[in-house]
Design a protein around this motif. Sequence first.
Motif, PDB file in Angstrom:
ATOM      1  N   ASN A  45      26.546  24.637  20.864  1.00  0.00           N
ATOM      2  CA  ASN A  45      27.446  24.665  19.704  1.00  0.00           C
ATOM      3  C   ASN A  45      28.715  23.866  19.973  1.00  0.00           C
ATOM      4  O   ASN A  45      29.596  24.325  20.701  1.00  0.00           O
ATOM      5  CB  ASN A  45      27.813  26.113  19.364  1.00  0.00           C
ATOM      6  CG  ASN A  45      26.612  26.901  18.910  1.00  0.00           C
ATOM      7  OD1 ASN A  45      25.785  26.402  18.174  1.00  0.00           O
ATOM      8  ND2 ASN A  45      26.501  28.137  19.353  1.00  0.00           N
ATOM      9  N   SER A 102      24.623  28.302  26.904  1.00  0.00           N
ATOM     10  CA  SER A 102      24.812  28.690  25.511  1.00  0.00           C
ATOM     11  C   SER A 102      25.004  30.187  25.361  1.00  0.00           C
ATOM     12  O   SER A 102      24.600  30.974  26.219  1.00  0.00           O
ATOM     13  CB  SER A 102      23.594  28.247  24.694  1.00  0.00           C
ATOM     14  OG  SER A 102      23.666  28.745  23.368  1.00  0.00           O
ATOM     15  N   GLU A 118      17.602  21.354  13.782  1.00  0.00           N
ATOM     16  CA  GLU A 118      19.039  21.107  13.806  1.00  0.00           C
ATOM     17  C   GLU A 118      19.631  21.170  12.396  1.00  0.00           C
ATOM     18  O   GLU A 118      20.707  21.737  12.177  1.00  0.00           O
ATOM     19  CB  GLU A 118      19.317  19.748  14.435  1.00  0.00           C
ATOM     20  CG  GLU A 118      20.780  19.467  14.676  1.00  0.00           C
ATOM     21  CD  GLU A 118      21.420  20.434  15.651  1.00  0.00           C
ATOM     22  OE1 GLU A 118      22.659  20.494  15.688  1.00  0.00           O
ATOM     23  OE2 GLU A 118      20.691  21.157  16.377  1.00  0.00           O
ATOM     24  N   SER A 147      25.421  18.666  17.630  1.00  0.00           N
ATOM     25  CA  SER A 147      25.327  19.744  18.607  1.00  0.00           C
ATOM     26  C   SER A 147      24.758  19.232  19.931  1.00  0.00           C
ATOM     27  O   SER A 147      24.219  18.124  20.021  1.00  0.00           O
ATOM     28  CB  SER A 147      24.416  20.854  18.078  1.00  0.00           C
ATOM     29  OG  SER A 147      23.058  20.430  18.125  1.00  0.00           O
TER      30      SER A 147
END
Length: 207
Positions: free
Chosen positions: A54, A80, A153, A59
């Motif tokens: 993120n 993450s 995505e 990204s």
Amino acid sequence: MRILISDDHAVVRKGIRQILAESLNAEFAEAADSRETIELSSKGHWDLILIDINMPGRSGLDVLGDLKAYCPDTPILVVSMHEEEQFAPRVLQAGAAGYINKSSMSKELIKAVKKVLAGGSYVSEKFAEYLAKALRSGTSPGSRETLSAREFEVLRMIAAGKSGKEIAHDLSLSFKTISTYRTRLLHKLDIRSNAELGEYAAREGLA
């Protein structure tokens, strides 16, 4: 040894750097977004790249392909906040050498880094057990596993509340192309609207 740390939170970058500096004799560089990450990755040799999923703009998941193009022999470790079941399969398929959940980073980071620097791949014991159970039970992939990396995505960005124009800008694609991806998502997931896409993403832990 040269290590690139990419995360939009300065405190996280500092934490990763401190943990690694205790065990590795390395030179560190930091990037706060995908643009800086790509720019730095194209400059010289890197022994390791750590990147968050993120980040502002594109990204970490989306730029993995670019990083592999600039640094084909450099292992990439994804760090993450999302659970391994949600993202580890995709980042590994995209070319990452490993995946760590931030909640267990202090315990696993050094172990993971040493593993990937030695040429191996790293997933947590929890995720390895998840994979083993899925194989034993013959669990078939869910509908989101049928999505391409780009479709996945776009789904995440829609779920984050971004408009088609914003997504097109962030991914350097045309608005028409994003509309096409949206149509594919609705069809593959049997969903009728952006609102339902958002609900689906939240339910699956993708938002």
